[in-house]
Design an enzyme around this catalytic site. Structure first.
Site, short mmCIF file in Angstrom:
data_model
loop_
_atom_site.label_atom_id
_atom_site.label_comp_id
_atom_site.label_asym_id
_atom_site.label_seq_id
_atom_site.Cartn_x
_atom_site.Cartn_y
_atom_site.Cartn_z
N ASP A 183 78.84 35.57 100.55
CA ASP A 183 77.58 35.92 101.21
C ASP A 183 76.43 35.08 100.64
O ASP A 183 75.37 35.60 100.34
CB ASP A 183 77.28 37.41 101.07
CG ASP A 183 76.24 37.90 102.08
OD1 ASP A 183 75.94 37.14 103.02
OD2 ASP A 183 75.73 39.02 101.93
N GLY A 227 74.56 49.18 101.43
CA GLY A 227 74.03 50.27 100.63
C GLY A 227 72.57 50.02 100.31
O GLY A 227 71.86 49.30 101.03
#
Length: 575
Positions: free
Chosen positions: A423, A315
């Site tokens: 991540d 996003g």
């Protein structure tokens, strides 16, 4: 005990008895000291072997075993043997045999150079206490005894402490006191040993203890898997319920059928605060996110976007102004959210809402914006670690150690809540103007269509910093976060990912899936050994984050640095 000491002396005399100054029995005394010095070595060796199975579990039987080894091998046996050797020489000087053979007693009566008669030299003088506190008129002789009877034990104490540190590698060092404190007691209790005998015993004791570091080091530290098991808290035992006696049934009523049980009455659920064990399950349940007072769930133009901070598969992140509360925030808006993406955003919001760590980004709210579901987060001033290293160069060992310890603590706090980052990479670490690192962007909500996919089609991680098992399709775990954190620290020290750079993301992903060994590690760093262990391709062989934090903070303390200092100074960018 005198018979054991006489056997020790006879053995030392057979092993080493050169017939030159200062005398064969004087040399044999030093050899006896070397044999006595093997006891602390054996004790440290036994401690290292015990830790191969127990790791860092210092309670109960393991702690009692280490304490018993220290008392027996470092205090009792050396003290008994040293005092036994001294008593034998005193007995021979007084006209006895002391358990020695007639030939050995006769050899003790020989004269050598400055020593004179060996039996008188070794058994006819003052003891250690008298020599140190009631010295003779000769300043030179007192200086000789002071250096030998005080300096040699101090050097040997350092050697015993070194033995303890080697035996306790990959763990806290405080159990080493169970080895060197008994040694101090041994030195003090040996004040009654004849001074000349003590000097030559120490001359053999010291090198034997120093050389004993080699076999203790060859035992090796416990594996990281053993340490990981020992770091886990013990599972609480559930107390068994007391057995209930069967209900008494009167004889007259035994033939009657039992009435049907009444229908269960439904009560409204009671609101209970979730426990820490249920925190991970709470994070995985879609639903509304607790909002602070004054916030609202609907966007409705509440957030005025200022500039775009980042854009990717997940996003877009915006710097925005909260017009109702008057603060700058970061808006993370999902691209074309479907039901699955929306549920993942809700889980991310719940997970971050439960975290309370100064180095983790805080979540404020989850709102509906005109272009999608938006996560409202704390806005951190500064720049990413990737930009800081690219512009300012690699970090030194102290700064990298602070970075590693701080982020290991932040990830441990997340794991305690059942939350994985998934991540970890340099661009997800923000260094504020004070130089303190902050962890952002927990990898829960991800869009479809990226290079690394999970079973549900969702991308997790970045290829250059992806752990081998997740690149191969296995589920992420705390060990995966630990691998990616080590890769981030390796980048901070060298300026390169640990496996180097690849031409395409797919090539980097294939290198991760094949578990290619690191090729761009900072070999000259003091953290190189710990980095190699943390980047092991097998998750079970990697040190836990708690072990890494303990190791790095211990090193920082030894070099006189604080673990909570800045990792780099960042100049805020001009708007």
């Amino acid at each position: 005990m005198e018979s054991i000491a006489s056997s020790l002396l006879s053995l030392a005399y057979q092993i080493f008895q050169p017939g030159f100054c200062p005398g064969d029995w004087v040399w044999a005394t030093s050899m006896a000291g070397a044999l006595i010095g093997l006891w602390p070595v054996f004790g440290a060796f036994a401690v290292a072997v015990v830790r191969k199975f127990t790791g860092n579990r210092y309670h109960g039987a393991s702690l009692i075993a280490i304490a018993a080894i220290g008392v027996i091998c470092v205090l009792v046996m050396p003290w008994l043997l040293a005092t036994g050797v001294s008593s034998i020489y005193r007995a021979v000087f007084a006209g006895g045999t002391g358990g020695l053979s007639p030939t050995e007693v006769a050899n003790l009566g020989q004269e050598y150079c400055f020593v004179g008669v060996q039996s008188e030299y070794l058994g006819g003088g003052q003891n250690i206490y008298e020599t140190l506190f009631y010295p003779s008129d000769s300043v030179l002789a007192y200086g000789y005894y002071l250096g030998a009877l005080v300096g040699l034990p101090i050097l040997t104490l350092l050697a015993v402490m070194l033995l303890g540190r080697v035996a306790l590698r990959r763990g806290p060092k405080w159990p080493g006191r169970l080895l060197w404190i008994p040694f101090v007691a041994f030195v003090l209790l040996s004040a009654g040993v004849e001074a000349n005998t003590a000097v030559h015993l120490w001359l053999g004791f010291l090198p034997a203890t120093i050389l004993g570091v080699i076999p203790v080091a060859l035992v090796g530290p416990p594996s990281w898997s053993v340490i990981q098991r020992s770091d886990r808290p013990p599972e609480p035992r559930r107390a068994p319920r007391p057995a209930q006696p069967p209900p008494y049934v009167p004889p007259a009523e035994e033939e009657k059928p039992a009435p049907p049980p009444p229908a269960a009455k439904e009560y409204p659920p009671t609101a209970v605060a979730p426990s820490q064990e249920a925190a991970g399950a709470l994070a995985a349940v879609p639903g509304p996110v607790p909002t602070p007072p004054g916030s609202a769930q609907a966007g409705g133009g509440r957030f005025k976007r200022i500039r775009r901070l980042g854009h990717g598969g997940f996003g877009t992140v915006w710097e925005a102004q909260d017009t109702q509360l008057g603060r700058t925030v970061a808006l993370k808006i999902a691209h074309a959210p479907d039901r699955d993406t929306e549920e993942r955003m809700q889980r991310e919001a719940r997970a971050l809402a439960m975290l309370n760590h100064p180095n983790c980004v805080r979540v404020y709210d989850l709102v509906e914006e005109p272009d999608g579901l938006a996560l409202v987060m704390e806005y951190l001033h500064g720049q990413s670690l990737a930009n800081a290293v690219d512009t300012g160069g690699p970090l030194d060992d102290v700064s990298a150690g602070r970075l590693w310890a701080t982020l290991a603590s932040a990830l441990s706090a997340a794991h305690a809540q059942g939350v994985l980052h998934r991540d970890m990479k340099p661009s997800n670490v923000i260094v504020d103007p004070e130089g303190l690192p902050h962890l952002i962007d927990f990898g829960i909500a991800r869009s479809k269509g990226d290079a690394k996919l999970t079973a549900t089609g969702m991308m997790i991680g970045t290829p250059d910093y992806t752990a081998p098992e997740t690149a191969a399709g296995q589920p992420a775990s705390p060990a995966s976060d630990a691998w990616q954190l080590a890769a981030t620290v390796s980048f901070a020290l060298s300026g390169y990912p640990p496996r180097g750079t690849r031409e395409t993301p797919m090539a980097a992903l294939m290198a991760a899936a094949r578990a290619e060994p690191p090729s761009r590690l900072p070999r000259q760093s003091v953290h190189a050994r710990l980095l190699m262990a943390s980047l092991d391709p097998q998750p079970r062989n990697r040190p836990t984050l708690a072990a890494v934090q303990r190791e790095v903070e211990g090193w920082l303390a030894r070099v006189g640095k604080s673990a909570d200092g800045p990792v780099a100074k960042v100049v805020p960018r001009l708007q």
